[in-house]
Design a protein around this motif. Sequence first.
Motif, PDB file in Angstrom:
ATOM      1  N   GLU A  13       0.200  -1.151  -0.315  1.00  0.00           N
ATOM      2  CA  GLU A  13      -0.190  -0.240   0.037  1.00  0.00           C
ATOM      3  C   GLU A  13       1.243   1.499  -0.141  1.00  0.00           C
ATOM      4  N   THR A  15       2.362   4.634   0.729  1.00  0.00           N
ATOM      5  CA  THR A  15       2.236   5.839   2.179  1.00  0.00           C
ATOM      6  C   THR A  15       2.040   6.992   1.638  1.00  0.00           C
ATOM      7  N   SER A  16       2.137   7.416  -0.065  1.00  0.00           N
ATOM      8  CA  SER A  16       2.042   8.535  -0.384  1.00  0.00           C
ATOM      9  C   SER A  16       0.711   8.887  -1.383  1.00  0.00           C
ATOM     10  N   GLU A 261       9.931   3.638   5.977  1.00  0.00           N
ATOM     11  CA  GLU A 261       9.672   4.002   4.716  1.00  0.00           C
ATOM     12  C   GLU A 261      10.610   4.307   3.523  1.00  0.00           C
ATOM     13  N   CYS A 263      11.236   4.995   0.541  1.00  0.00           N
ATOM     14  CA  CYS A 263      11.392   6.172  -1.266  1.00  0.00           C
ATOM     15  C   CYS A 263      12.174   5.524  -1.366  1.00  0.00           C
ATOM     16  N   ARG A 269       5.974   5.697  -2.616  1.00  0.00           N
ATOM     17  CA  ARG A 269       6.661   5.706  -1.410  1.00  0.00           C
ATOM     18  C   ARG A 269       5.890   4.480  -0.575  1.00  0.00           C
ATOM     19  N   PHE A 270       6.169   3.559   0.062  1.00  0.00           N
ATOM     20  CA  PHE A 270       5.783   2.807   1.198  1.00  0.00           C
ATOM     21  C   PHE A 270       6.321   2.063   2.037  1.00  0.00           C
ATOM     22  N   ARG A 271       5.598   1.253   3.175  1.00  0.00           N
ATOM     23  CA  ARG A 271       6.101   0.279   4.056  1.00  0.00           C
ATOM     24  C   ARG A 271       6.241  -0.985   4.048  1.00  0.00           C
TER      25      ARG A 271
END
Length: 349
Positions: A13, A15-16, A261, A263, A269-271
Amino acid sequence: MTTVPPPAAPAPEPTSPVQAAALRAGELPPVEEVRPGVWTLAVPFHGGVPAATLAYVVEDAAGDLTVIDPGWSGDGSLTELRAGLRSIGRSLDHVALVAVTHLHADHLGAAAAVRAASGARVAMHAAEVHALEHERADAAANDADIATWGLPEDLRAGVVAAWGTGRRIGRSAGEPPYADLLLGDGDVLPVPGRTITALGTPGHTGGHLCFVDEADGLLFTGDHVLPRINPGIGLGGRTATNPLADYLASLRRLDPYADLEVCPGHEYRFRDVVTRARTLVQHREERTRHVAAALDALAGTDPTLYEVASRVPFSGGIGSMTGFLLASALTQTRFHADLLGRGDEVRPA
């Protein structure tokens, strides 16, 4: 990067949300502040997939800027980079360092122009500099390899143009010296007030680096790990080691950074980089099984590399590929065969 489709496992998923929405819409994402003093901006790459590199701008304690992967610049104008910096109240005059994850034009390409415009130093791994300096010799060696692959004659010229002496990985790197600062695994970037450490992650290219900023909880991954794309392997200069083995080992080096996170150099961006890395490992393990099955099926026939790869279920099949994609599929087939210890079962044509 590569245009190989993503594996079946769901992508992480974002994050941005704005980057993900822009990707779905086929648009460039806006400049976004990731952390205080850390921004991301998109630089278009004509002919790239997807169509932009995510550059990262980091402000140091002195007010100067480090740019991680400035993207591509065909004419040296740096239009998008200048506009992005202007939107955060900065300019190229504030750039003191350009840190490059790897030598591909969509990451390194603008570095020489930034250095010329700002006086910034360029930093990257010594192996990437070596690859740029030995590009012509590597290309001639690639031509010799291509001659052994058993390619249909109508495909040979396109592969040589894309992978052999027609290929120019350094076309946007400027002129030597390509770097002012050579980085190795564990080196800390000269960014006052921040601790950003280089992490050696070879595989995509021989000297690929990620950059770790644990204080801000950020992991800059270049093309090593992307949210939806399986990065290509062995896409830099020639190496003394198997790029596939290097890549698998490099993915496992990300285990300590599960909480950071990500980059990446493209997309969003994601985790949870560890889960994503495991998915990429599984994809490579599945491909290894396919190559083993192809070798088993061809046992005793003295197959060429093209014949082996023709039995591997690449997306669309080998028969649909030409040029760079075909060369990449064939070299990766070789890497898998060698990793299995069965490279001697493939006959030079």
